[in-house]
Each structure stands twice: as structure tokens, then as C-alpha cells.
Design an enzyme around this catalytic site. Sequence first.
Site, PDB file in Angstrom:
ATOM      1  CB  CYS A 196      -0.913   0.001   1.217  1.00  0.00           C
ATOM      2  SG  CYS A 196      -2.017   1.431   1.283  1.00  0.00           S
ATOM      3  CG  ASN A 248      -3.279  -7.564  -7.075  1.00  0.00           C
ATOM      4  OD1 ASN A 248      -2.850  -6.632  -6.399  1.00  0.00           O
ATOM      5  ND2 ASN A 248      -4.514  -7.580  -7.513  1.00  0.00           N
TER       6      ASN A 248
END
Length: 340
Positions: free
Chosen positions: A107, A218
Amino acid sequence: MASSLSPASAAQRYDDSLRLSVAPMMDWTDRHCRVFHRLLAPSARLYTEMVHANAVMHGDRERLLGFDPTEQPLALQLGGSEPELLAQAARIAGEWGYVEVNLNCGCPSDRVQAGRFGACLMREPSLVAECVAAMSEATTIPVTVKCRLGVDEDNDYDVFADFVDQVVRAGSRMVVVHARNAWLKGLSPKENREIPPLRYDWAYRLKQERPQLPVVLNGGIAEVEAAQAHLTHVDGVMLGRAAYHDPYVLHRLDAALTGTAPRPRGELLLALRPYVEAQLEKGLALKHITRHILGLFLGQPGGRAFRQILSEGAHRPGADWSLVAEALAVTEAQGRRVAA
């Protein structure tokens, strides 16, 4: 506390759900979203929103960690960079019945950077390894890491591979690779999901060079055919925004991977009714569930009406399943008119 699986059955379901998963997404993948996604993708692995280890220790655990048993197999994603704190949180995750605990190293938000966790940890592989080792010592459930390819202008595959090797030696049982760099300055979290170029070949190479390491890919995966193509190179694919904005693609991919026939959208929606009514009886407002299903008819005749009816009505006092039924009836009626 949620009911837990036996260690043997938990491990089996963890392995079975490796090929398809739904990414942890802040403010989106709460328990209501996950129940809906479980209906769409019975074989997938689901992830919680990121929860900071400190919140696990000191916050409202039922609110933060509670889940419906139907969500299994379910993984808890943790944020943090203090080995002892993460170890305690990982132990609690096992006690609550999660089948995996995942450490966020991807993140890029300012808040996460200020707390010295998330993507900035890509530049501290020894600290991440310390955290993973402590977590692995504290629990019997698999500890995994979700990371980027690098930070800012890091463009050295060997540096990325060394990061992975260090965390795997420390005990990470799998890596989830968001196949972009994270830019810590100058880009918002949204831009960080779109602007840094995708380099799937790095994840492919990682798997090719480390065949025993489970690698899940991903980033930018939005089509069934693309996901299936990736699966010829890696062990699993993780859908993010595509699964949320166009949830039927998640269902179609799950059906393709399990060899089952896709169910109609309306049938899937009706299967959610018992959960919705049970939550309403507990005092939950309808809007907290319907916000996750707005995209079910994306691109379909009546899809706009479906979203409009739910968006305008779900926040009203007393809104119940009849509003969902109305939205479905209007949508299907428009669909029939187009087909006629």
C-alpha cells in the site's frame, strides 16, 4: 468469535482456493462485501480489508475481525512493521479461524508511509523478514506477503527477487505480487493502481526460477480470458477493482476455473436475501450491503436503473429487501424488452 476449521481442513481449503482470490481493498472488502463475493465465487480465497496490528491488539475485535462462517476460506491482511506486535496479531488471527495471515508490503498511501508500513517496507527486506519470522513462530496458519515490484524508480529485478527470497526464508508460504512499482511521492493511491506500468513478466520469471514457491499475480486483471492466460505462468490470480465494480466477472472466472455453468445474475442476487434479511433484523441499514452489489448488472440492459433504485432508496429509514426486489424486477423487465 467466528467458528474455526480444523487445521487439516483449513490447509486443504487454503490450497484449493489459491488459483483465484479477491484483493484486500480498504473501505470495500468488509464482511458484507465478502459474503456477496462468496456467493459469486465459491472456490475463491477472500481477504479482509487491511487491519493494523495495533488495532487488532487494542480495538474492537468483533468489529475488526468478525466474519460470517460462509466467507471461508478467509485471510486476514495485517499492516504494521513491529515484529512483536505483528506476531501477537497473527496468533489472534489463527484463534479467530482465519486460514491465512497476510502482511501488507504494497500500500502506497501517505498514512501508511507515515506509519512505516505498506509499500515502503519493500526497501527494508530484513525488517520484513523479521516480521514474517515472528508471525510464523506465533501461529500455525500460513503467513504470506503481498508486495509490489519495487518503490519509485527501483527497476532492478534482482533487488525484487532478493526481497522475495528474504521473506520466504523467514517463513512466508506464498507471495502475492502486485506487478507494478509503488510511487511514494507524487501519486495518489488511485494513480498508483493505474500509472506505474504493469510488468507481469517479473512475476512469471519469479515463478519460473522458484517453481516450489506459490506465486499469485495481482494488478490490472479484469477479464476472464486474461486471468486464464496468466494462470499458465503463475499459481493464482488476484482480482481487485474489477471484482468490485463488475462482480459478475468474478463469478464467470470462478465458474470457468471450476468447470461449472455460470448462474444468472438475478439468481445470484436472490441467494443473498437470507443474509440481507438476517442483517436487517440485527439493525443494520440496507445501504451497508447494497453499496457492494451496485455493479452486478454492469453493462446489462436495466443496469443503470438497478444502481439508481438502490442508490436512491437504500439509505432511507426502513429500507428492506423489497427495495432490492423492486430493483431486480425493473432490471429484468428492461432486459426482456431489449431481448424481445
